[in-house]
Design an enzyme around this catalytic site. Sequence first.
Site, PDB file in Angstrom:
ATOM      1  N   ASP A   1       0.855  -1.187   0.000  1.00 46.82           N
ATOM      2  CA  ASP A   1       0.000   0.000   0.000  1.00 46.82           C
ATOM      3  C   ASP A   1       0.892   1.238   0.000  1.00 46.82           C
ATOM      4  O   ASP A   1       1.889   1.317   0.705  1.00 46.82           O
ATOM      5  CB  ASP A   1      -0.916  -0.004   1.229  1.00 46.82           C
ATOM      6  CG  ASP A   1      -2.058   0.992   1.081  1.00 46.82           C
ATOM      7  OD1 ASP A   1      -3.214   0.549   0.971  1.00 46.82           O
ATOM      8  OD2 ASP A   1      -1.797   2.224   1.063  1.00 46.82           O
ATOM      9  N   ILE A   2       0.505   2.225  -0.812  1.00 46.55           N
ATOM     10  CA  ILE A   2       1.335   3.420  -0.973  1.00 46.55           C
ATOM     11  C   ILE A   2       1.282   4.307   0.272  1.00 46.55           C
ATOM     12  O   ILE A   2       2.207   5.092   0.510  1.00 46.55           O
ATOM     13  CB  ILE A   2       0.914   4.182  -2.254  1.00 46.55           C
ATOM     14  CG1 ILE A   2       2.031   5.080  -2.751  1.00 46.55           C
ATOM     15  CG2 ILE A   2      -0.370   4.961  -2.043  1.00 46.55           C
ATOM     16  CD1 ILE A   2       1.825   5.593  -4.165  1.00 46.55           C
TER      17      ILE A   2
ATOM     18  N   ASN B   1     -12.829  -3.277   2.349  1.00 42.51           N
ATOM     19  CA  ASN B   1     -13.797  -2.201   2.544  1.00 42.51           C
ATOM     20  C   ASN B   1     -14.760  -2.185   1.366  1.00 42.51           C
ATOM     21  O   ASN B   1     -14.326  -2.241   0.209  1.00 42.51           O
ATOM     22  CB  ASN B   1     -13.073  -0.860   2.662  1.00 42.51           C
ATOM     23  CG  ASN B   1     -12.144  -0.800   3.865  1.00 42.51           C
ATOM     24  OD1 ASN B   1     -12.446  -1.351   4.898  1.00 42.51           O
ATOM     25  ND2 ASN B   1     -11.010  -0.135   3.702  1.00 42.51           N
TER      26      ASN B   1
ATOM     27  N   VAL C   1     -10.959   2.907  -3.574  1.00 39.46           N
ATOM     28  CA  VAL C   1     -10.570   2.405  -4.904  1.00 39.46           C
ATOM     29  C   VAL C   1     -11.537   1.277  -5.249  1.00 39.46           C
ATOM     30  O   VAL C   1     -11.617   0.270  -4.528  1.00 39.46           O
ATOM     31  CB  VAL C   1      -9.114   1.893  -4.922  1.00 39.46           C
ATOM     32  CG1 VAL C   1      -8.787   1.304  -6.291  1.00 39.46           C
ATOM     33  CG2 VAL C   1      -8.141   3.021  -4.578  1.00 39.46           C
TER      34      VAL C   1
ATOM     35  N   HIS D   1     -10.254  -5.379  -3.487  1.00 45.21           N
ATOM     36  CA  HIS D   1      -8.933  -5.571  -2.880  1.00 45.21           C
ATOM     37  C   HIS D   1      -9.094  -5.919  -1.417  1.00 45.21           C
ATOM     38  O   HIS D   1     -10.066  -5.521  -0.770  1.00 45.21           O
ATOM     39  CB  HIS D   1      -8.049  -4.332  -3.043  1.00 45.21           C
ATOM     40  CG  HIS D   1      -8.654  -3.071  -2.497  1.00 45.21           C
ATOM     41  ND1 HIS D   1      -9.598  -2.350  -3.186  1.00 45.21           N
ATOM     42  CD2 HIS D   1      -8.455  -2.412  -1.340  1.00 45.21           C
ATOM     43  CE1 HIS D   1      -9.948  -1.301  -2.478  1.00 45.21           C
ATOM     44  NE2 HIS D   1      -9.281  -1.307  -1.333  1.00 45.21           N
TER      45      HIS D   1
ATOM     46  N   HIS E   1      -6.924  -5.731   2.225  1.00 43.91           N
ATOM     47  CA  HIS E   1      -5.785  -5.182   2.958  1.00 43.91           C
ATOM     48  C   HIS E   1      -5.249  -6.269   3.892  1.00 43.91           C
ATOM     49  O   HIS E   1      -6.022  -6.847   4.670  1.00 43.91           O
ATOM     50  CB  HIS E   1      -6.203  -4.004   3.829  1.00 43.91           C
ATOM     51  CG  HIS E   1      -6.764  -2.834   3.090  1.00 43.91           C
ATOM     52  ND1 HIS E   1      -6.058  -1.665   2.876  1.00 43.91           N
ATOM     53  CD2 HIS E   1      -7.989  -2.637   2.518  1.00 43.91           C
ATOM     54  CE1 HIS E   1      -6.824  -0.804   2.224  1.00 43.91           C
ATOM     55  NE2 HIS E   1      -7.997  -1.364   1.981  1.00 43.91           N
TER      56      HIS E   1
END
Length: 115
Positions: free
Chosen positions: A30-31, A87, A96, A100, A102
């Site tokens: 993750d950025i 999420n 986003v 995905h 996390h």
Amino acid sequence: MSECLFCKIARKEIPSAIVYEDDTLIAFKDIFPQAPVHLLIIPKVHCEGLGDLTPEAEAAAARIPRLAARLAVEHGVQASGWRLISNCGADGGQTVFHLHFHLLGGKSLGGKLCQ
Ligand code: AMP
Ligand code: ZN
């Protein structure tokens, strides 16, 4: 071609710190990490989220828990503990809209899912 950010990452059109890749899944850092270990695991095929699963995305996503457990070992958080979350939608905090998960670990994440 999809303009989706994570589709572009999956196609390597946008650079990312990839930690795992196979035919249907890709995982990258993750950025804006929220924990010492903060990885994102995504199906390469686009779908918005868990409320929008296509059969292809579902087949890929079904493999994510096992991959997460493997990455937790590889990133040194299996013993200390970790969390896998997705999420969904605005109230779920999704920003986003490409499915995905996390993978978070490396610090105490607390017992609550929200403040
Ligand atoms: P969510 O808010 O659950 O939709 O998660 C989206 C995540 O994507 C956030 O944690 C962001 O920090 C992360 N993110 C956004 N852009 C990038 C990027 N270019 N590379 C890696 N992670 C990103
Ligand atoms: Zn996408």
